[in-house]
Design an enzyme around this catalytic site. Structure first.
Site, PDB file in Angstrom:
ATOM      1  N   HIS A  26      -3.364   4.568   4.602  1.00 17.32           N
ATOM      2  CA  HIS A  26      -4.531   3.684   4.669  1.00 17.32           C
ATOM      3  C   HIS A  26      -5.755   4.409   4.107  1.00 17.32           C
ATOM      4  O   HIS A  26      -6.509   3.863   3.320  1.00 17.32           O
ATOM      5  CB  HIS A  26      -4.785   3.262   6.129  1.00 17.32           C
ATOM      6  CG  HIS A  26      -6.109   2.603   6.324  1.00 17.32           C
ATOM      7  ND1 HIS A  26      -6.365   1.319   5.927  1.00 17.32           N
ATOM      8  CD2 HIS A  26      -7.273   3.075   6.844  1.00 17.32           C
ATOM      9  CE1 HIS A  26      -7.628   1.017   6.206  1.00 17.32           C
ATOM     10  NE2 HIS A  26      -8.196   2.061   6.751  1.00 17.32           N
ATOM     11  N   TYR A  44       4.293   5.280  11.199  1.00 17.32           N
ATOM     12  CA  TYR A  44       4.441   3.851  11.502  1.00 17.32           C
ATOM     13  C   TYR A  44       5.287   3.062  10.493  1.00 17.32           C
ATOM     14  O   TYR A  44       5.391   1.847  10.595  1.00 17.32           O
ATOM     15  CB  TYR A  44       3.065   3.169  11.677  1.00 17.32           C
ATOM     16  CG  TYR A  44       2.078   3.368  10.528  1.00 17.32           C
ATOM     17  CD1 TYR A  44       2.145   2.594   9.381  1.00 17.32           C
ATOM     18  CD2 TYR A  44       1.066   4.330  10.611  1.00 17.32           C
ATOM     19  CE1 TYR A  44       1.246   2.768   8.349  1.00 17.32           C
ATOM     20  CE2 TYR A  44       0.157   4.513   9.580  1.00 17.32           C
ATOM     21  CZ  TYR A  44       0.250   3.736   8.451  1.00 17.32           C
ATOM     22  OH  TYR A  44      -0.650   3.918   7.421  1.00 17.32           O
ATOM     23  N   ARG A  84       0.879  -1.176   0.000  1.00 12.11           N
ATOM     24  CA  ARG A  84       0.000   0.000   0.000  1.00 12.11           C
ATOM     25  C   ARG A  84       0.914   1.223   0.000  1.00 12.11           C
ATOM     26  O   ARG A  84       1.416   1.633   1.040  1.00 12.11           O
ATOM     27  CB  ARG A  84      -0.873  -0.039   1.265  1.00 12.11           C
ATOM     28  CG  ARG A  84      -2.080   0.887   1.197  1.00 12.11           C
ATOM     29  CD  ARG A  84      -2.666   1.102   2.581  1.00 12.11           C
ATOM     30  NE  ARG A  84      -1.794   1.926   3.381  1.00 12.11           N
ATOM     31  CZ  ARG A  84      -1.588   1.786   4.703  1.00 12.11           C
ATOM     32  NH1 ARG A  84      -2.188   0.838   5.370  1.00 12.11           N
ATOM     33  NH2 ARG A  84      -0.771   2.599   5.346  1.00 12.11           N
TER      34      ARG A  84
HETATM   35  C1  TPP Z   1     -14.353  -5.835  12.120  1.00 10.99           C
HETATM   36  C2  TPP Z   1     -13.560  -4.571  11.955  1.00 10.99           C
HETATM   37  N1  TPP Z   1     -12.536  -4.322  12.790  1.00 10.99           N
HETATM   38  C3  TPP Z   1     -11.814  -3.175  12.641  1.00 10.99           C
HETATM   39  C4  TPP Z   1     -12.151  -2.268  11.689  1.00 10.99           C
HETATM   40  C5  TPP Z   1     -11.310  -0.975  11.532  1.00 10.99           C
HETATM   41  N2  TPP Z   1     -10.544  -1.074  10.312  1.00 10.99           N
HETATM   42  C6  TPP Z   1     -10.913  -0.466   9.170  1.00 10.99           C
HETATM   43  S1  TPP Z   1      -9.860  -0.761   7.909  1.00 10.99           S
HETATM   44  C7  TPP Z   1      -8.878  -1.730   8.886  1.00 10.99           C
HETATM   45  C8  TPP Z   1      -7.621  -2.355   8.334  1.00 10.99           C
HETATM   46  C9  TPP Z   1      -7.899  -3.449   7.404  1.00 10.99           C
HETATM   47  O1  TPP Z   1      -6.680  -3.899   6.873  1.00 10.99           O
HETATM   48  P1  TPP Z   1      -6.612  -4.960   5.729  1.00 10.99           P
HETATM   49  O2  TPP Z   1      -7.651  -5.997   5.931  1.00 10.99           O
HETATM   50  O3  TPP Z   1      -5.213  -5.416   5.642  1.00 10.99           O
HETATM   51  O4  TPP Z   1      -7.025  -4.162   4.426  1.00 10.99           O
HETATM   52  P2  TPP Z   1      -6.400  -2.843   3.797  1.00 10.99           P
HETATM   53  O5  TPP Z   1      -7.094  -1.678   4.460  1.00 10.99           O
HETATM   54  O6  TPP Z   1      -4.944  -2.853   4.053  1.00 10.99           O
HETATM   55  O7  TPP Z   1      -6.725  -2.906   2.355  1.00 10.99           O
HETATM   56  C10 TPP Z   1      -9.370  -1.800  10.184  1.00 10.99           C
HETATM   57  C11 TPP Z   1      -8.719  -2.540  11.279  1.00 10.99           C
HETATM   58  C12 TPP Z   1     -13.251  -2.558  10.863  1.00 10.99           C
HETATM   59  N3  TPP Z   1     -13.626  -1.729   9.886  1.00 10.99           N
HETATM   60  N4  TPP Z   1     -13.931  -3.721  10.998  1.00 10.99           N
END
Ligand code: TPP
Length: 370
Positions: free
Chosen positions: A263, A272, A259
């Site tokens: 985010h 980070y 990425r």
């Molecule tokens: C069940 C849940 N826990 C926490 C969150 C908060 N949250 C939003 S995006 C994210 C990170 C997700 O990372 P990843 O699955 O690696 O996908 P990326 O954003 O890197 O594409 C988190 C923890 C959420 N939306 N849903």
């Protein structure tokens, strides 16, 4: 463990493959490149809109264009897409109109869900592009259920679901993978390992070295693919789809990428991760890698690059201009499309707001049945 990893790959590290993969023509290759450019231009413009305060939120896919366009080109229109918030290029390639996507960002009166979703949470039933959910992992079980339905109906369609490395820690990932393998659901699990779940690096997310290895525990094939090599992504997805259509069940594809941006519009990655790490991955920009391949195939010129970029920018400007000129959704629409019928509690609230708007006394004041 070092945060900077070599890219384990099904193909080559420095250069994409030099042959045209089966299923693609030179015309397709150019279309793929154009779709990558459109995706990048879309991301850049949307971030600017957010920084200018014109939209409330944005989550970009900078650096992940090969994962999106490589998989999207392997799908057919009859197939079903359950993506996360980070695959705008998949929606665009599928045919979700750009105006529909931009209307979502502004939550205006023409937005399909009239502002009930966050920006970057697109939906388009007509194109089998299912409504995006913020809740990590939920799309995985939805895709498996849909794939099972397709199998029962014998309509030859597959479902694909996109989720991140963080998503592999969700309950829904485990339930979905288990159910799909047990039932041989025609489902493709596109795990976009961009190495971060917001600020959590993948090494802190899991005990395994290679996320694709998780497939073995469920009884399905799993492959780690160089997610910055669009042709490798295309080939792996195509093989997984053919396998699913033959009735041989699901596949886990770990698309290893990075990425390259934040985010979302709400975080600062310099808090980070190191600049050196990001620079390392920027040298593996999927668009630059594919451009190098197209140049060798004599399919790329500077003039064409300018033309497609200008075209993308003009399309975006037009869609944004229209979206911004549209009014906000009428407040009454707040109650639409939530339930298939309007429950009494909501009907009462709607009546109260109507009364308030017309200066009448509230009829249901003080009732909070929820
Ligand atoms: C069940 C849940 N826990 C926490 C969150 C908060 N949250 C939003 S995006 C994210 C990170 C997700 O990372 P990843 O699955 O690696 O996908 P990326 O954003 O890197 O594409 C988190 C923890 C959420 N939306 N849903």
């Amino acid at each position: 463990m070092s945060m900077i990893q070599e890219v384990p790959t099904m193909t080559t590290k420095e250069k994409p493959q030099r042959a045209i993969p089966e299923g693609l023509t030179p015309f397709d290759l150019k279309q793929m490149y154009e779709a990558m450019i459109m995706t990048r231009e879309y991301d850049e413009r949307c971030f600017k809109l957010q920084r200018q305060g014109r939209i409330g939120f944005y989550a970009g896919s900078f650096g992940e264009e090969a994962c999106q366009i490589g998989t999207a080109f392997a799908l057919e229109q009859k197939d079903w897409i359950f993506s996360s918030y980070r695959q705008p290029g998949v929606a665009m390639h599928r045919g979700v109109p750009l105006q529909t996507m931009v209307n979502n960002l502004f939550g205006n009166a023409e937005d399909i869900v009239q502002g009930k979703q966050m920006p970057v949470h697109y939906t388009h039933k007509a194109h089998h592009f299912l409504s995006i959910s913020s809740v990590i992992g939920t799309q995985v079980i939805q895709a498996v259920g849909c794939a099972m339905a397709a199998k029962v109906k014998k309509d030859d369609a597959v479902a694909i679901t996109y989720f991140g490395d963080g998503g592999t820690s969700s309950n829904d990932f485990h339930s979905g993978m288990n159910f799909a393998a047990a039932m041989k659901a025609p489902c493709i699990f596109a795990l976009v390992n961009n190495q971060y779940a917001i600020s959590i690096p993948v090494q802190k997310q899991t005990g395994v070295e290679v996320l694709a290895d998780k497939a073995k525990a469920y009884g399905m094939p799993g492959f780690q693919v160089d997610g910055n090599d669009i042709l490798a992504v295309y080939k792996a997805t195509r093989e997984a789809i053919l396998r699913a259509r033959r009735g041989e069940g699901p596949t886990l594809l770990e698309l290893k990428t990075y990425r390259a941006g934040p985010h979302s519009s709400s975080d600062d990655p310099s808090r980070y991760r190191s600049k050196e790490e990001t620079e390392y991955w920027l040298k593996r920009d999927p668009i630059a890698l594919f451009r190098e391949y197209l140049t060798e195939m004599e399919l790329w010129t500077e003039a064409w690059e300018t033309e497609i970029r200008e075209n993308a920018q003009a399309r975006l400007s037009e869609a944004i201009k229209i979206a911004e000129s549209l009014p906000q959704p009428a407040w009454e629409t707040l109650f639409d499309d939530v339930y298939s019928y309007v429950p009494q509690a909501l009907a009462d609230q709607k009546e109260d707001i109507l009364a308030h708007e017309s200066g009448l006394e509230l009829t249901n004041e003080g009732e909070f049945p929820l």
